[in-house]
Write a protein that holds these residues in place. Structure first.
Motif, short mmCIF file in Angstrom:
data_model
loop_
_atom_site.label_atom_id
_atom_site.label_comp_id
_atom_site.label_asym_id
_atom_site.label_seq_id
_atom_site.Cartn_x
_atom_site.Cartn_y
_atom_site.Cartn_z
N GLU A 171 0.83 -1.20 0.00
CA GLU A 171 0.00 0.00 0.00
C GLU A 171 0.86 1.26 0.00
O GLU A 171 0.54 2.25 -0.67
CB GLU A 171 -0.93 0.01 1.22
N GLN A 172 1.96 1.24 0.75
CA GLN A 172 2.85 2.40 0.76
C GLN A 172 3.53 2.59 -0.59
O GLN A 172 3.69 3.73 -1.06
CB GLN A 172 3.88 2.23 1.88
N TRP A 219 1.21 4.38 -3.01
CA TRP A 219 1.02 5.82 -2.85
C TRP A 219 1.96 6.62 -3.75
O TRP A 219 1.65 7.75 -4.13
CB TRP A 219 1.23 6.23 -1.39
N VAL A 242 0.03 6.80 -6.93
CA VAL A 242 -1.13 7.68 -6.75
C VAL A 242 -0.71 9.14 -6.87
O VAL A 242 -1.37 9.95 -7.55
CB VAL A 242 -1.80 7.40 -5.39
N THR A 293 -6.04 4.99 -7.71
CA THR A 293 -6.14 4.85 -6.26
C THR A 293 -5.21 3.72 -5.81
O THR A 293 -4.66 2.97 -6.63
CB THR A 293 -7.58 4.53 -5.84
N VAL A 294 -5.07 3.60 -4.50
CA VAL A 294 -4.25 2.52 -3.96
C VAL A 294 -4.82 1.17 -4.37
O VAL A 294 -4.08 0.23 -4.72
CB VAL A 294 -4.14 2.64 -2.42
N ALA A 354 3.39 7.70 2.24
CA ALA A 354 2.00 7.28 2.46
C ALA A 354 1.10 8.48 2.68
O ALA A 354 1.54 9.55 3.13
CB ALA A 354 1.92 6.32 3.65
N ASP A 355 -0.18 8.29 2.34
CA ASP A 355 -1.21 9.30 2.56
C ASP A 355 -0.89 10.62 1.87
O ASP A 355 -1.10 11.71 2.43
CB ASP A 355 -1.42 9.53 4.06
N GLY A 356 -0.36 10.55 0.66
CA GLY A 356 -0.13 11.77 -0.12
C GLY A 356 1.09 12.56 0.26
O GLY A 356 1.13 13.78 0.04
#
Length: 420
Positions: free
Chosen positions: A193-194, A197, A200, A219-220, A339-341
Motif C-alpha cells: 500500500e505504501q 502511494w 497515486v 487509487t491505492v 504514504a497518505d499523499g
C-alpha cells in the motif's frame, strides 16, 4: 522363329530363343522402360529427360554423375559432424559437456530469478554474508546441473568473486527491483500500500499534464489490483515506456539576463559510479547516498531547503530508496514518508515529479533524467501548471541513476536555485 521349324524344349518352356533375344534387344533399346519403379522415380527427379533417351549402362552412368554432384554437400555434413564429435571429446576431457546455447539459455532464464534468492523469500535474520553463501551454493548447483553454459555459470560458482546477483539464472529489470522491494519490506516493514502511494501521487499530478501518457487518477486499490509483474511489484508499480526527448540551454549569466525570464542557476551537484561489487553490496543503498551528499555539501544546503524534487521513478520502490539516501527521511522510513499523499503537491511534505514523472508522464527507454531537470526548471520559473505549482519555489532538485541498479549504475544529483 521360322515357319515350319521344329521348336526346341527351351523354346517350348520360355518361348523361342529368338523371341527372347529380340525381346531383350527391344528392352535394351527402350532403356528406362525396363528399370524398376524405384529407379524410375529417382530418374524423374534427377536428369530424367536424358535418362529416358539412353538405356542400360548409360542410365547408370547418369545416376553416378548425379550422385557425384551431390557429394560436396554430404562432405560438408560429415565435416560438421566430425567437428562436433571432436568438441564433445575435448569437453569431456575438460570435465564439462557442451549443449546448444539456446537450450542452456532457456533453462537459465526461467522465471527471471536472482541467485541471491534461490530458495524462496529472504528468511528472518539473513545477513548479506548469509545471502552470498546461499548464492554461491546456488551457483555451484547450477554449474553441476548445466555445465554447458560456458563462462557465466563457471564464474558465478567460483566462490567469493560472485559475478553479479543474476549470473547463473539470468535477470530481468523488474525482477531485480522486486527483490529490492522484498528486502525493504523484510527489514523495514514497508507494505505494498505504501508503494502504491507513489503511483497515486504521480497520477494526481499527471492529470494536469496534457502531454502525459497516463492522465487517469489511480487509487491505492487500483495499483494493488493491477496484474502482478514481479512479486511484490504490480503493473502500476512500473513506469511507462514511451518515445520522447528534451533539451536544455546553458549559457552565461549576462546572456540569461537579457532573455527577461526568471534565471535558474546551478547551486551544487554530485555524481558517482557504482558497480555491482561482485554481488557483495547493500541492495537498499543507491548511488544517491553519495551523489546527494556531495551535492548538498557543494551547495551548502540541507534536504530541508529543497522546495521541490524531481526524482527518477522507474519503479515505485526506487523512489523510496532514493528519498532515504538523499536524506529526506531516515533509512527505513521511506514507506511511511510517501504514504497518505506525502509526495502530492500542495498536500505532502515534499512536492515530487509534478509532471507525472516516469510512472505516468513519459519514460523514453531508460532516459528520464532530462525531463526531471526540465520540470524542476519549470517549478523554479513559476511556469508549472497552476494546480501543481509550488509556491515560492526557490530551491529544486533533480536526481536519478543510469544503467541498472544492482548490476552497476551511476547516479547524479543537481541542485538549482532561482536567481534575480
Amino acid at each position: 522363329m521360322r515357319i515350319g521349324a521344329r521348336p526346341s524344349r527351351r523354346s517350348a518352356s520360355n518361348g523361342s530363343s529368338s523371341c527372347a533375344t529380340a525381346a531383350r534387344r527391344r528392352s535394351s533399346d527402350a532403356g528406362a522402360t525396363t528399370l524398376s519403379g524405384l529407379h524410375r522415380r529417382r530418374l524423374r527427379t534427377s536428369h530424367a529427360p536424358r535418362a529416358r533417351q539412353v538405356g542400360g549402362a548409360a542410365a547408370c552412368r547418369v545416376r553416378a554423375r548425379c550422385a557425384r554432384r551431390r557429394r560436396p554437400g554430404l562432405r560438408r555434413c560429415r565435416r560438421l559432424l566430425l567437428r562436433r564429435r571432436r568438441t564433445r571429446r575435448r569437453s569431456r576431457a575438460d570435465g564439462r559437456l557442451h549443449e546448444p546455447q539456446g537450450a542452456a539459455r532457456r533453462r537459465h532464464r526461467i522465471g527471471g530469478l536472482l541467485v541471491h534468492q534461490p530458495r524462496g523469500p529472504c528468511r528472518a535474520g539473513d545477513r548479506p554474508g548469509a545471502l552470498l553463501g546461499r548464492a554461491r551454493h546456488a551457483g555451484r548447483q547450477a554449474a553441476q546441473r548445466w555445465p554447458g553454459d560456458g563462462h557465466r555459470v563457471a564464474r558465478a560458482a567460483r566462490g567469493p568473486a560472485l559475478v553479479g546477483l543474476g549470473e547463473p539464472y539470468g535477470w530481468t529489470v523488474s525482477g531485480i527491483y522486486a527483490n529490492f522491494a522484498c528486502r525493504h519490506m523484510h527489514e523495514h516493514g514497508t507494505t505494498s500500500e505504501q508503494l502504491a502511494w507513489v503511483k497515486v501521487a504521480a497520477s494526481m499530478h499527471a492529470q494536469h499534464n496534457p502531454h502525459a501518457l497516463l492522465r487517469k487518477v489511480f487509487t491505492v486499490e487500483d495499483v494493488l489490483n493491477s496484474p502482478m509483474v514481479a512479486d511484490p511489484l504490480h503493473r502500476l508499480d512500473c513506469c511507462v515506456i514511451t518515445d520522447g526527448g528534451g533539451a536544455l540551454v546553458v549559457t552565461r549569466p549576462e546572456i540569461a539576463r537579457s532573455l527577461r525570464r526568471p534565471m535558474v542557476a546551478v547551486r551544487g551537484f554530485g555524481e558517482t559510479v557504482r558497480t555491482g561489487e561482485a554481488g557483495d553490496f547493500d541492495m537498499l543503498r543507491t548511488g544517491a547516498a553519495i551523489s546527494g551528499r556531495d551535492a548538498f555539501e557543494s551547495a551548502g544546503l540541507t534536504p530541508r531547503d529543497v522546495k521541490y524534487a524531481s526524482i527518477y521513478d522507474n519503479f515505485t520502490i526506487m523512489v523510496i530508496l532514493q528519498l532515504e539516501d538523499l536524506g529526506f527521511c531516515a533509512r527505513g522510513e521511506g514507506g511511511r514518508f510517501v504514504a497518505d499523499g506525502g509526495l502530492v503537491s500542495g498536500v505532502g511534505r515534499l512536492p515530487w515529479n509534478t509532471d507525472g514523472g516516469g510512472l505516468c508522464n513519459n519514460h523514453p527507454q531508460n532516459r528520464g533524467g532530462m525531463t526531471k531537470v526540465i520540470e524542476a526548471m519549470r517549478q523554479l520559473r513559476g511556469e508549472a501548471h497552476a494546480a501543481v505549482q509550488v509556491p515560492n519555489c526557490d530551491i529544486a532538485m533533480a536526481t536519478g541513476p543510469g544503467m541498472v541498479f544492482g548490476i552497476g549504475h551511476s547516479h547524479a544529483t543537481l541542485l538549482m536555485e532561482r536567481t534575480s
